[in-house]
Design an enzyme around this catalytic site. Structure first.
Site, PDB file in Angstrom:
ATOM      1  N   LYS A 188       0.885  -1.163  -0.111  1.00 53.80           N
ATOM      2  CA  LYS A 188      -0.030  -0.101  -0.034  1.00 53.80           C
ATOM      3  C   LYS A 188       0.911   1.092   0.015  1.00 53.80           C
ATOM      4  O   LYS A 188       1.541   1.455   1.052  1.00 53.80           O
ATOM      5  CB  LYS A 188      -0.836   0.023   1.321  1.00 53.80           C
ATOM      6  CG  LYS A 188      -1.162   1.184   1.911  1.00 53.80           C
ATOM      7  CD  LYS A 188      -2.257   1.833   1.328  1.00 53.80           C
ATOM      8  CE  LYS A 188      -2.703   3.235   2.033  1.00 53.80           C
ATOM      9  NZ  LYS A 188      -1.922   4.156   1.700  1.00 53.80           N
ATOM     10  N   GLU A 262       8.154  -0.257  11.822  1.00 58.11           N
ATOM     11  CA  GLU A 262       9.365   0.759  11.873  1.00 58.11           C
ATOM     12  C   GLU A 262       8.656   1.979  12.077  1.00 58.11           C
ATOM     13  O   GLU A 262       7.801   2.493  11.191  1.00 58.11           O
ATOM     14  CB  GLU A 262      10.114   0.816  10.344  1.00 58.11           C
ATOM     15  CG  GLU A 262      10.829  -0.455  10.016  1.00 58.11           C
ATOM     16  CD  GLU A 262      12.258  -0.528  11.054  1.00 58.11           C
ATOM     17  OE1 GLU A 262      12.424   0.485  11.722  1.00 58.11           O
ATOM     18  OE2 GLU A 262      12.700  -1.621  10.881  1.00 58.11           O
ATOM     19  N   CYS A 297      12.747   9.590  10.393  1.00 60.92           N
ATOM     20  CA  CYS A 297      12.335   9.029  11.537  1.00 60.92           C
ATOM     21  C   CYS A 297      13.463   9.043  12.599  1.00 60.92           C
ATOM     22  O   CYS A 297      13.584   9.153  13.938  1.00 60.92           O
ATOM     23  CB  CYS A 297      11.787   7.617  11.561  1.00 60.92           C
ATOM     24  SG  CYS A 297      12.960   6.810  10.308  1.00 60.92           S
ATOM     25  N   GLU A 399       7.300  13.722  18.534  1.00 60.39           N
ATOM     26  CA  GLU A 399       7.971  13.834  17.076  1.00 60.39           C
ATOM     27  C   GLU A 399       7.481  14.874  16.388  1.00 60.39           C
ATOM     28  O   GLU A 399       5.997  14.763  15.990  1.00 60.39           O
ATOM     29  CB  GLU A 399       7.708  12.311  16.625  1.00 60.39           C
ATOM     30  CG  GLU A 399       8.460  12.204  15.192  1.00 60.39           C
ATOM     31  CD  GLU A 399       8.347  10.873  14.454  1.00 60.39           C
ATOM     32  OE1 GLU A 399       7.069  10.432  14.398  1.00 60.39           O
ATOM     33  OE2 GLU A 399       9.169  10.215  13.955  1.00 60.39           O
TER      34      GLU A 399
HETATM   35  P1  NAD Z   1       1.296   7.199   8.970  1.00 57.99           P
HETATM   36  O1  NAD Z   1       1.477   6.282  10.198  1.00 57.99           O
HETATM   37  O2  NAD Z   1       0.315   8.105   9.062  1.00 57.99           O
HETATM   38  O3  NAD Z   1       0.857   6.304   7.453  1.00 57.99           O
HETATM   39  C1  NAD Z   1       1.695   5.312   7.027  1.00 57.99           C
HETATM   40  C2  NAD Z   1       1.393   4.484   6.238  1.00 57.99           C
HETATM   41  O4  NAD Z   1       0.075   3.829   6.736  1.00 57.99           O
HETATM   42  C3  NAD Z   1       0.419   5.262   4.923  1.00 57.99           C
HETATM   43  O5  NAD Z   1       0.834   4.575   3.794  1.00 57.99           O
HETATM   44  C4  NAD Z   1      -0.986   5.272   5.426  1.00 57.99           C
HETATM   45  O6  NAD Z   1      -1.622   5.491   4.360  1.00 57.99           O
HETATM   46  C5  NAD Z   1      -0.878   4.060   6.257  1.00 57.99           C
HETATM   47  N1  NAD Z   1      -2.224   3.994   7.256  1.00 57.99           N
HETATM   48  C6  NAD Z   1      -2.807   4.945   7.815  1.00 57.99           C
HETATM   49  N2  NAD Z   1      -3.561   4.651   8.782  1.00 57.99           N
HETATM   50  C7  NAD Z   1      -3.567   3.074   8.584  1.00 57.99           C
HETATM   51  C8  NAD Z   1      -4.500   2.374   9.085  1.00 57.99           C
HETATM   52  N3  NAD Z   1      -5.605   2.403  10.062  1.00 57.99           N
HETATM   53  N4  NAD Z   1      -4.223   0.963   8.581  1.00 57.99           N
HETATM   54  C9  NAD Z   1      -3.463   0.614   7.807  1.00 57.99           C
HETATM   55  N5  NAD Z   1      -2.535   1.510   7.326  1.00 57.99           N
HETATM   56  C10 NAD Z   1      -2.800   2.852   7.675  1.00 57.99           C
HETATM   57  O7  NAD Z   1       2.862   7.852   8.954  1.00 57.99           O
HETATM   58  P2  NAD Z   1       3.300   8.858   7.745  1.00 57.99           P
HETATM   59  O8  NAD Z   1       2.726  10.218   8.361  1.00 57.99           O
HETATM   60  O9  NAD Z   1       2.820   8.636   6.709  1.00 57.99           O
HETATM   61  O10 NAD Z   1       4.905   8.860   7.896  1.00 57.99           O
HETATM   62  C11 NAD Z   1       5.541   9.580   9.123  1.00 57.99           C
HETATM   63  C12 NAD Z   1       5.717   8.571  10.143  1.00 57.99           C
HETATM   64  O11 NAD Z   1       6.581   7.346   9.761  1.00 57.99           O
HETATM   65  C13 NAD Z   1       6.542   9.186  11.208  1.00 57.99           C
HETATM   66  O12 NAD Z   1       6.230   8.873  12.645  1.00 57.99           O
HETATM   67  C14 NAD Z   1       7.942   8.654  11.164  1.00 57.99           C
HETATM   68  O13 NAD Z   1       8.811   8.470  12.157  1.00 57.99           O
HETATM   69  C15 NAD Z   1       7.773   7.275  10.830  1.00 57.99           C
HETATM   70  N6  NAD Z   1       8.537   6.650   9.951  1.00 57.99           N
HETATM   71  C16 NAD Z   1       9.381   5.717  10.575  1.00 57.99           C
HETATM   72  C17 NAD Z   1      10.743   5.038   9.666  1.00 57.99           C
HETATM   73  C18 NAD Z   1      11.227   4.102  10.408  1.00 57.99           C
HETATM   74  O14 NAD Z   1      12.305   3.404   9.686  1.00 57.99           O
HETATM   75  N7  NAD Z   1      11.261   3.777  11.639  1.00 57.99           N
HETATM   76  C19 NAD Z   1      10.885   5.509   8.468  1.00 57.99           C
HETATM   77  C20 NAD Z   1      10.199   6.594   8.008  1.00 57.99           C
HETATM   78  C21 NAD Z   1       9.118   6.981   8.619  1.00 57.99           C
END
Ligand code: NAD
Length: 498
Positions: A188, A262, A297, A399
């Site tokens: 996704k 992650e 992140c 964050e």
């Molecule tokens: P998010 O959690 O809002 O979304 C991430 C993904 O999850 C998107 O594709 C979104 O559409 C999907 N999603 C949202 N709600 C969902 C649900 N209920 N069920 C299934 N999928 C769902 O995060 P974001 O705003 O896209 O990204 C930023 C975050 O990601 C920050 O917290 C960052 O730290 C984290 N991040 C972590 C790493 C790591 O390696 N630890 C790397 C990159 C980003």
């Protein structure tokens, strides 16, 4: 339906090869025909519409992946590895196109971010393709009359969910090991940055049988949630926020699914008094990922500087952070592009407003985003540094995912270690000191999955990457990811008496 290239409506010089979902080897609209717009963060215009996937799309993709799994799992690992290497070559040959698309959709500057990310995505397929021979087992010496051995098996259908901040490298970090281990994948894409991921899917589809890799697009709470709760999914690999990650974990408890997460971070960077020098300033600025608008992140967004050098170090850091050229993500002159979206922009702005209103907090650099001039046309923000004595207020705990750094003075080593560990996150950490024995001692005390000493760089292949505490579960980027996250170990014991 065939995927056909279209020019972006926001900048016709950027060509988008595909804006549809890939399901069972075919390019598809959403089952109910609905779409959502994807915005260009540099000018707030719509790039193109993408399918707004629903339960029905998640279901078709999972079923296609399950059908494809029966054959893909039987392809010899070395042959799967070879295919991944060919995908790596093809991605490399389209790296510039990929870089432009990612710069356009994410706002990440092409020279400092998107081009290196495109090359890293290609290299990820090469790295995991080369590890195929490591999918091996071992034997247990139970005597001449018994053959006891282990074998690595794929898990089945992997649901991969990715964010927008480094969309193609994170997608590659899931697709490549999952396929290498013999799984099939439904990925996704993030709603704000789907086009680079879809180009990767297009390249992969030229080499893989239909259904081995499927990519769906749309809103997280809709097709993402449907994917997570689908009964035929065997493994979930999620990268995103801690709050959504917790929901993913909860949604899979009933099926006892293996889940890799992650998640977010609020990583500490500790500067000792012998590091009041340019190399440490460079390392801290690097750790803060200012060139990705700190939408990382692993950003070292809690800076602890020894009190004896606090003022002079912050002065140097402010000078360095001001040197980043902020501007058009597609320009080679730009170091730092834009935040991803209006939502993210408002969130970062509200944190800065809160910092400005806080008594006892001093603004060292930056402040609210520009409201006039060319930068006001997009979601541009400026590096912002707050000097504070507290590690407990919201800006030091949460964050922000934007270029906002909180700098805190310290006196005693045990004290700073305690403050560094006062977080529910545990993703990364940074230590700067010429006394390497001391720096290593402190690195071992920090409760995070990845500590860098005297540098603030990005991940390297082979390094098991992943967070502690609420920053996640599992390791990516490494052989540990291939073996532990994307395959399972079976023991077979054979009596040789007959
Ligand atoms: P998010 O959690 O809002 O979304 C991430 C993904 O999850 C998107 O594709 C979104 O559409 C999907 N999603 C949202 N709600 C969902 C649900 N209920 N069920 C299934 N999928 C769902 O995060 P974001 O705003 O896209 O990204 C930023 C975050 O990601 C920050 O917290 C960052 O730290 C984290 N991040 C972590 C790493 C790591 O390696 N630890 C790397 C990159 C980003």
């Amino acid at each position: 339906m065939n995927a056909s290239a279209q020019n972006s409506l926001a900048d016709p010089s950027v060509c988008i090869p595909v804006a549809l979902q890939l399901i069972d080897g075919k390019w598809r609209e959403s089952a109910d025909g609905r779409t959502i717009p994807v915005e260009c963060p540099a000018n707030r215009r719509t790039i193109l519409q993408i399918p707004r996937g629903s339960d029905a799309d998640a279901d078709s993709a999972v079923r296609a992946a399950l059908t494809a799994f029966e054959r893909w799992r039987r392809v010899a690992p070395l042959d799967r590895g070879r295919l991944l290497q060919r995908i790596a070559d093809a991605l490399e040959s389209r790296a510039e196109e990929l870089a432009r698309i990612v710069a356009h959709e994410t706002g990440n500057a092409i020279r400092t971010q998107s081009r290196p990310e495109a090359l890293m995505a290609a290299a990820t397929f090469r790295y995991f393709g080369g590890l195929a021979s490591e999918l091996k087992g071992s034997t247990l010496p139970l005597g001449d009359a018994v053959l006891s051995y282990t074998r690595r098996e794929p898990l089945g259908v992997v649901a991969a969910i990715v964010p927008w901040n480094a969309p193609i490298s994170i997608a590659a970090m899931k697709i490549a090991p999952a396929l290498c281990a013999g799984n099939t994948v439904v990925l996704k894409a993030a709603e704000d940055a789907p086009f680079g991921v879809l180009l990767i899917a297009q390249v992969c589809s030229e080499f893989l049988p239909p259904g081995v890799l499927n990519v769906i697009t749309g809103i997280g709470e809709e097709c993402g949630a449907a994917l997570v709760s689908h009964p035929l999914v065997n493994k979930i690999s999620f990268t995103g926020s801690t709050s959504v990650g917790k929901g993913v974990l909860a949604a899979t408890a009933d099926r006892v699914l293996p889940v890799s997460l992650e998640l977010g971070g609020k990583s500490p960077a500790i500067v000792f008094k012998d590091a009041d020098e340019d190399w440490a300033v460079e390392g801290v600025a690097g750790s803060m990922r200012f060139t990705r608008q700190s939408q990382s992140c692993t950003a070292g967004s809690r800076l602890f500087v020894h009190e004896s050098i606090y003022d002079s170090f912050l002065e140097k850091l402010a000078v360095r952070a001001q040197q980043y050229v902020i501007g058009d993500p597609l320009s080679e002159a730009t170091d730092t592009g834009t935040l991803i979206s209006g939502k993210q922009f408002e969130q970062v702005r509200s944190y800065i407003e809160e910092g400005l209103a806080e008594r006892d907090v001093k603004l060292i650099l930056g402040g609210l985003p520009p409201t006039e001039g060319p930068l006001s046309q997009g979601y541009f923000a400026q590096p912002t540094i707050f000097a504070s004595t507290s590690n407990a207020w919201r800006l030091a705990r949460e964050e922000i995912f934007g270029p906002v750094l909180v700098a805190i003075p310290w006196r005693d080593e045990q004290d700073v270690i305690r403050m560094a560990n006062q977080s529910h996150y545990g993703l990364a950490g940074y230590v700067f000191s010429k006394d390497v024995s001391r720096a290593i001692r402190v690195a071992h005390e920090i409760d995070s999955g990845w500590i860098q000493v005297n540098q603030g760089k990005g991940q390297a292949f082979g390094q098991p990457y992943g967070g502690f505490k609420q920053s996640g579960l599992g390791k990516e980027c490494s052989i540990e990811s291939l073996l532990e996250d994307f395959s399972r170990l079976k023991s077979v014991t054979v009596s040789l008496h007959l």
